[in-house]
Design an enzyme around this catalytic site. Structure first.
Site, short mmCIF file in Angstrom:
data_model
loop_
_atom_site.label_atom_id
_atom_site.label_comp_id
_atom_site.label_asym_id
_atom_site.label_seq_id
_atom_site.Cartn_x
_atom_site.Cartn_y
_atom_site.Cartn_z
N CYS A 81 0.83 -1.21 0.00
CA CYS A 81 0.00 0.00 0.00
C CYS A 81 0.87 1.26 0.00
CB CYS A 81 -0.93 0.00 1.20
SG CYS A 81 -2.04 -1.42 1.21
N CYS A 106 -4.00 -0.20 -3.07
CA CYS A 106 -4.47 0.29 -1.77
C CYS A 106 -3.71 1.52 -1.32
CB CYS A 106 -4.35 -0.84 -0.74
SG CYS A 106 -2.75 -1.67 -0.75
#
Ligand code: N1C
Length: 249
Positions: free
Chosen positions: A74, A155
């Site tokens: 992420c 993400c």
């Protein structure tokens, strides 16, 4: 002299014959510690071996995708469209972002061409359909399926490098537009940050019509930003490892 030439030619041909497509995939896979590369190779070739090379849909790679079990990083994921060279020059030299080609999923196939043939158990690397020859070709379907898997997992704050030297940086037929943007998931993704790579003669900026379309096509809840950054500035950051990632643009 003749003997030497013959010996060299022979050595070169023998060596060339030694590295098969399978060897290349396995060697690339083995750089990722702990992967079951034999299994991954088996699932990969199952997608296209023995099949008409214009009849390999993206779903053919589902088992391969499942076997590579990709874990997202992420806030460090990088997408791109029509900017492959500058992006990979950057990701090779600096540990700031991760592209699909930096993961096991994408690295095994990057830059390669392959296909099968009905009635054969071999992988061919020549005479295969090119990208636009037919839609369901093994290479195009691979990138479609792998890109979908990569984008689904995007993400946090996500970056994309688009090309400011073309009229339509968010290009309709690109994998980024036709597959990846559609897969972005607002429950795990916070923002999409466009880096529009410009050159002195650039024709596009952040007010470009196709970038308006991008904002519309993005799932509700995902923030959007755009920044024009010169290619020279990106290359400068690539070659200056002491510069923090966050200070590149
Ligand atoms: O069609 P594109 O770009 O928009 O595809 C790029 C987009 C990236 O964000 C990647 O995640 O889709 C993914 N991707 C690859 O990772 C990739 N590696 C190599 C898509 N295509 C990829 N290739 C090859 O580049 C592929 O064989 C195809 O021919 C090009 C697509 O490049 P593009 O049009 O600049």
């Amino acid at each position: 002299v003749v003997v030497v030439v013959v010996a060299v030619v022979l050595a070169v041909t023998l060596r060339k014959g030694k590295y098969t497509f399978e060897d290349r995939i396995l060697a690339r896979c083995e750089k990722f510690k702990g992967s079951d590369c034999r299994l991954i190779w088996a699932k990969f070739q199952k997608a296209y071996v023995g099949r008409d090379p214009c009849n390999v849909p993206m779903e053919a790679y589902d088992d391969f995708i499942a076997a590579t079990q990709f874990k997202p990083e992420c806030n460090r994921m990088m997408f791109w469209s029509k900017t492959k060279d500058v992006v990979h020059d950057f990701t090779e030299k600096r540990d700031c972002y991760v592209t699909l080609e930096d993961t096991l999923l994408g690295s095994v196939a990057d830059g390669l061409t392959w296909c099968g043939r009905v009635g054969s158990s071999e992988t061919l690397t020549t005479g295969c359909p090119r990208w636009t020859d037919c839609e369901n070709n093994p290479v195009r379907s691979f990138w479609s399926r792998a890109s979908a898997a990569f984008a689904e997992k995007a993400c946090g704050n996500v970056t994309v490098m688009l090309n400011g030297s073309i009229e339509t940086p968010f290009s309709p037929n690109s994998t980024f537009r036709s597959i990846e943007v559609k897969k972005f998931d607002a429950t795990v993704m916070r923002s999409l940050n466009v880096v529009l790579v410009t050159q002195t003669n650039s024709v596009s900026n952040c007010t470009n019509a196709s970038l308006k379309d991008l904002q519309k096509e993005l799932a509700a809840g995902i923030r959007y930003s755009c920044k024009e950054v010169s290619e020279a500035q990106i290359r400068e950051c690539s070659s200056n490892p002491e510069k923090p990632c966050g200070a590149c643009w």
